[in-house]
Design a protein around this motif. Structure first.
Motif, PDB file in Angstrom:
ATOM      1  N   LEU A  52       2.162  -1.122   0.712  1.00 45.35           N
ATOM      2  CA  LEU A  52       2.208  -0.394   1.978  1.00 45.35           C
ATOM      3  C   LEU A  52       2.249  -1.380   3.147  1.00 45.35           C
ATOM      4  O   LEU A  52       1.477  -2.347   3.168  1.00 45.35           O
ATOM      5  CB  LEU A  52       0.982   0.506   2.110  1.00 45.35           C
ATOM      6  N   PRO A  53       3.079  -1.118   4.154  1.00 44.42           N
ATOM      7  CA  PRO A  53       3.221  -2.069   5.264  1.00 44.42           C
ATOM      8  C   PRO A  53       2.229  -1.858   6.399  1.00 44.42           C
ATOM      9  O   PRO A  53       2.323  -2.524   7.422  1.00 44.42           O
ATOM     10  CB  PRO A  53       4.651  -1.800   5.754  1.00 44.42           C
ATOM     11  N   HIS A  54       1.264  -0.961   6.211  1.00 43.25           N
ATOM     12  CA  HIS A  54       0.409  -0.529   7.309  1.00 43.25           C
ATOM     13  C   HIS A  54      -0.927  -1.279   7.328  1.00 43.25           C
ATOM     14  O   HIS A  54      -1.300  -1.950   6.367  1.00 43.25           O
ATOM     15  CB  HIS A  54       0.152   0.975   7.193  1.00 43.25           C
ATOM     16  N   ASP A  55      -1.639  -1.106   8.429  1.00 43.22           N
ATOM     17  CA  ASP A  55      -2.996  -1.626   8.534  1.00 43.22           C
ATOM     18  C   ASP A  55      -3.828  -1.125   7.353  1.00 43.22           C
ATOM     19  O   ASP A  55      -3.754   0.053   6.987  1.00 43.22           O
ATOM     20  CB  ASP A  55      -3.608  -1.152   9.852  1.00 43.22           C
ATOM     21  N   GLU A  56      -4.613  -2.015   6.746  1.00 42.58           N
ATOM     22  CA  GLU A  56      -5.363  -1.662   5.535  1.00 42.58           C
ATOM     23  C   GLU A  56      -6.295  -0.481   5.748  1.00 42.58           C
ATOM     24  O   GLU A  56      -6.349   0.436   4.913  1.00 42.58           O
ATOM     25  CB  GLU A  56      -6.190  -2.857   5.063  1.00 42.58           C
ATOM     26  N   ALA A  81      -4.343   2.764   6.149  1.00 40.10           N
ATOM     27  CA  ALA A  81      -3.733   3.159   4.881  1.00 40.10           C
ATOM     28  C   ALA A  81      -4.775   3.730   3.916  1.00 40.10           C
ATOM     29  O   ALA A  81      -4.530   4.721   3.218  1.00 40.10           O
ATOM     30  CB  ALA A  81      -3.015   1.973   4.251  1.00 40.10           C
ATOM     31  N   THR A  82      -5.957   3.109   3.877  1.00 41.71           N
ATOM     32  CA  THR A  82      -7.024   3.593   3.003  1.00 41.71           C
ATOM     33  C   THR A  82      -7.472   4.983   3.430  1.00 41.71           C
ATOM     34  O   THR A  82      -7.686   5.875   2.585  1.00 41.71           O
ATOM     35  CB  THR A  82      -8.218   2.625   3.031  1.00 41.71           C
ATOM     36  N   ALA A  83      -7.605   5.199   4.731  1.00 43.30           N
ATOM     37  CA  ALA A  83      -8.008   6.510   5.232  1.00 43.30           C
ATOM     38  C   ALA A  83      -6.957   7.572   4.900  1.00 43.30           C
ATOM     39  O   ALA A  83      -7.295   8.709   4.536  1.00 43.30           O
ATOM     40  CB  ALA A  83      -8.241   6.444   6.736  1.00 43.30           C
ATOM     41  N   ALA A  84      -5.676   7.207   5.012  1.00 47.32           N
ATOM     42  CA  ALA A  84      -4.613   8.161   4.691  1.00 47.32           C
ATOM     43  C   ALA A  84      -4.621   8.517   3.210  1.00 47.32           C
ATOM     44  O   ALA A  84      -4.451   9.687   2.838  1.00 47.32           O
ATOM     45  CB  ALA A  84      -3.257   7.586   5.096  1.00 47.32           C
ATOM     46  N   LEU A  85      -4.827   7.528   2.339  1.00 47.04           N
ATOM     47  CA  LEU A  85      -4.927   7.812   0.909  1.00 47.04           C
ATOM     48  C   LEU A  85      -6.127   8.706   0.609  1.00 47.04           C
ATOM     49  O   LEU A  85      -6.045   9.616  -0.226  1.00 47.04           O
ATOM     50  CB  LEU A  85      -5.048   6.507   0.119  1.00 47.04           C
ATOM     51  N   ALA A  86      -7.234   8.438   1.279  1.00 38.91           N
ATOM     52  CA  ALA A  86      -8.423   9.268   1.088  1.00 38.91           C
ATOM     53  C   ALA A  86      -8.159  10.714   1.510  1.00 38.91           C
ATOM     54  O   ALA A  86      -8.601  11.658   0.848  1.00 38.91           O
ATOM     55  CB  ALA A  86      -9.587   8.693   1.891  1.00 38.91           C
ATOM     56  N   ARG A  87      -7.434  10.895   2.600  1.00 38.70           N
ATOM     57  CA  ARG A  87      -7.093  12.242   3.063  1.00 38.70           C
ATOM     58  C   ARG A  87      -6.221  12.954   2.030  1.00 38.70           C
ATOM     59  O   ARG A  87      -6.427  14.143   1.739  1.00 38.70           O
ATOM     60  CB  ARG A  87      -6.396  12.142   4.418  1.00 38.70           C
ATOM     61  N   LEU A 114      -2.315  -6.603   2.922  1.00 37.74           N
ATOM     62  CA  LEU A 114      -1.768  -5.265   2.747  1.00 37.74           C
ATOM     63  C   LEU A 114      -2.443  -4.554   1.577  1.00 37.74           C
ATOM     64  O   LEU A 114      -3.052  -5.183   0.716  1.00 37.74           O
ATOM     65  CB  LEU A 114      -0.257  -5.320   2.514  1.00 37.74           C
ATOM     66  N   LEU A 115      -2.299  -3.227   1.567  1.00 33.26           N
ATOM     67  CA  LEU A 115      -2.888  -2.395   0.522  1.00 33.26           C
ATOM     68  C   LEU A 115      -1.803  -2.006  -0.483  1.00 33.26           C
ATOM     69  O   LEU A 115      -0.685  -1.660  -0.101  1.00 33.26           O
ATOM     70  CB  LEU A 115      -3.490  -1.141   1.146  1.00 33.26           C
ATOM     71  N   VAL A 116      -2.152  -2.058  -1.782  1.00 31.75           N
ATOM     72  CA  VAL A 116      -1.212  -1.720  -2.849  1.00 31.75           C
ATOM     73  C   VAL A 116      -1.852  -0.664  -3.756  1.00 31.75           C
ATOM     74  O   VAL A 116      -2.603  -0.995  -4.677  1.00 31.75           O
ATOM     75  CB  VAL A 116      -0.821  -2.957  -3.682  1.00 31.75           C
ATOM     76  N   PRO A 117      -1.599   0.630  -3.490  1.00 30.75           N
ATOM     77  CA  PRO A 117      -2.123   1.656  -4.390  1.00 30.75           C
ATOM     78  C   PRO A 117      -1.393   1.649  -5.730  1.00 30.75           C
ATOM     79  O   PRO A 117      -0.223   1.250  -5.816  1.00 30.75           O
ATOM     80  CB  PRO A 117      -1.875   2.965  -3.633  1.00 30.75           C
TER      81      PRO A 117
END
Length: 310
Positions: free
Chosen positions: A195-199, A202-208, A251-254
């Motif tokens: 993911l190219p976004h702020d960590e 991005a984590t908050a969006a995945l949690a949502r 970066l975050l990698v789900p």
């Protein structure tokens, strides 16, 4: 050893470490940042062509995931230059390390490797200072045949190459989104998405998404319907489960585990749909919409399972 001597030694180590500013997100600002991260961490055998400026001239090279014997770079006898993202360099700024290797390939005679990344300082250029052109187009390979020139393939080289090729993890891009890749590790299969976004965002969006039950990676309707027989799915799972995420290069990698019996391409449509849901969740996070209690619990669960790579 006295306190003064110990303090002097510690001061020297601190000075050496301080020569290069730490870059937690080393590829930030480069076109194709997520592709660089993928080549550093999740792609086994891949290359991309680069153009760069150095010493008043324009040059070309190829960035590779790995080179023989973990070399930092290579200037082949045919004039082709390579640098490797997975060479193990570690000054604290990977962009500066790779730029130093790139410069070294220009200064190295054809037919010679750059065995180790040259020492770097705060004055060493970064990739952001050298590279020209658009984001590199990544090419995946089944093996490392790109290492060699055809006339170099003697018996010993062929054996070494065969051994390296046998260790390559099967990997397939999912082109509906940028920097998402299916891979097989042992008997299990996964999809990893850089993911190219702020960590934190991005984590908050995945949690949502997780709290709403919208984080599964579904297989595309077309592919699923083709496998139905008499209205039954013949035991094929339609959804991939979000296992968690790891952090690398800022970066975050789900990571999702998906059905090992399904074709990689069958998840491409679902990846596009998941990307749309994720974007909506990310926008709501950025708008200031606070996480609910369930979303905060989901976020805590994601964070507790996160690992940081390099």
């Amino acid at each position: 050893m006295g306190k003064a001597s110990r303090r002097k030694g510690a001061d020297k180590k601190t000075a050496r470490a301080a020569r290069v500013p730490f870059a937690p997100r080393p590829f930030e600002g480069l076109p194709g940042e997520t592709g660089w991260v993928a080549m550093r961490e999740i792609l086994p055998a891949a290359t991309a062509r680069l153009t760069f400026s150095y010493d008043g001239g324009e040059h070309t090279a190829r960035v590779a995931t790995v080179l023989p014997l973990a070399w930092a770079g290579l200037h082949r006898t045919d004039g082709e230059r390579f640098i490797a993202t997975q060479s193990g360099a570690g000054s604290g700024d990977l962009s500066r390390d790779l730029a130093a290797a790139l410069i070294a390939t220009v200064d190295t005679e054809p037919g010679q490797p750059v065995v180790k990344t040259p020492p770097v300082t705060a004055e060493t250029p970064r990739l952001q200072d050298l590279l020209t052109g658009d984001a590199p187009e990544i090419e995946l390979h089944d093996g490392f045949d790109f290492w060699i020139e055809q006339d170099e393939l003697d018996e010993a080289t062929a054996a070494s190459l065969e051994q390296a090729n046998s260790a390559v993890t099967p990997t397939v891009p999912l082109p509906s989104v940028q920097s998402a890749y299916w891979c097989r590790i042992g008997e299990r299969t996964y999809v990893r998405w850089v993911l190219p976004h702020d960590e934190d965002e991005a984590t908050a969006a995945l949690a949502r998404l997780h709290a709403a039950g919208n984080d599964a990676l579904m297989r595309g309707p077309r592919e699923v319907s083709e496998e139905r027989s008499g209205g039954e799915l013949r035991g094929v799972s339609e959804a991939g489960r979000l296992l968690g995420a790891f952090r690398t290069c800022g970066l975050l990698v789900p990571v999702w585990e998906v059905d090992a019996a399904a074709e990689p391409a069958s998840y491409d449509g679902g990846m596009g749909e998941l990307s749309t849901r994720f974007t909506e969740a990310l926008e709501s996070v950025r708008s200031g919409d606070p996480l609910t209690d369930a979303e905060r619990r989901a976020r805590a669960g994601l964070v507790s399972r996160q690992i940081t790579i390099r």
